[in-house]
Design a protein around this motif. Structure first.
Motif, short mmCIF file in Angstrom:
data_model
loop_
_atom_site.label_atom_id
_atom_site.label_comp_id
_atom_site.label_asym_id
_atom_site.label_seq_id
_atom_site.Cartn_x
_atom_site.Cartn_y
_atom_site.Cartn_z
N THR A 115 0.85 -1.19 0.00
CA THR A 115 0.00 0.00 0.00
C THR A 115 0.88 1.23 0.00
N LEU A 158 -2.91 3.58 -2.78
CA LEU A 158 -2.86 2.68 -3.92
C LEU A 158 -2.31 1.35 -3.44
N THR A 161 -1.06 -2.33 -4.61
CA THR A 161 -0.56 -2.96 -5.82
C THR A 161 0.19 -4.24 -5.49
N PHE A 205 -0.44 6.83 -14.23
CA PHE A 205 -1.03 7.51 -13.08
C PHE A 205 -1.53 8.89 -13.50
N TYR A 237 -7.50 2.84 -4.04
CA TYR A 237 -7.46 2.28 -5.38
C TYR A 237 -6.65 0.99 -5.34
N CYS A 238 -7.11 -0.01 -6.07
CA CYS A 238 -6.39 -1.27 -6.20
C CYS A 238 -5.93 -1.40 -7.65
N ASP A 239 -4.65 -1.64 -7.83
CA ASP A 239 -4.13 -1.83 -9.17
C ASP A 239 -4.53 -3.22 -9.67
#
Length: 163
Positions: free
Chosen positions: A46, A58, A60, A71, A110-112
């Motif tokens: 994170t 974010l 990832t 981005f 946000y999740c990649d």
């Protein structure tokens, strides 16, 4: 406070998920992968970023790198990493334990899409030696995350040149 806020979050929102505490530190992707017996890419790291005046988290896959162009295209601003003190103030989680769970106030999460490469990921859980095992979709659902594509695949290891 931070670990307890994550434990309280899961007790309320997903009592079937247990927070795992280890003797070993999991403050880096490599240490976390070793401590939890998973591949480094399964560690859900994170990152706390700023896009203009908006602070966001974010999440990832562990070996992925943020692509500044992707981005900027998505958020309309250049990503700026927050300093450790500011991250701790916003999340209450120490660096190495930052996660999208148990936050003191709402922060956009946000999740990649890189997380979707795995059936189970291992994000930190509010301390440098705690984590959870969770399906990426379940994690995103629990924290009301928005899926984005802002990371690159890891670069392949380059061979050392011999002289």
């Amino acid at each position: 406070m931070s670990l307890s806020s994550v434990q309280a979050f899961f007790a309320t929102h997903a009592p079937d998920i247990n927070v795992i505490e280890t003797e070993a530190s999991s403050a880096t992707v490599a240490l976390a992968a070793e401590a939890h017996g998973v591949e480094p890419d399964q560690i859900a790291k994170t990152i706390c970023l700023r896009a203009d005046d908006t602070v966001l988290l974010l999440v990832t896959a562990g070996t992925r790198r943020l692509n500044n162009r992707k981005f900027r295209d998505h958020f309309g601003a250049k990503p700026r990493m927050l300093g450790g003190e500011e991250v701790t103030t916003i999340t209450t989680h120490p660096i190495g334990g930052v996660c999208p769970f148990g936050l003191p106030a709402p922060v956009p999460i946000y999740c990649d899409v890189s997380l979707r490469d795995h059936t189970i990921v291992v994000p930190a859980a509010g301390a440098t030696n705690s984590a959870v095992r969770i399906a990426p979709e379940k994690m995103a659902e629990l924290v009301s995350a928005i899926w984005v594509d802002v990371c690159d695949m890891p670069k392949p290891a380059t061979e050392k040149k011999t002289q």
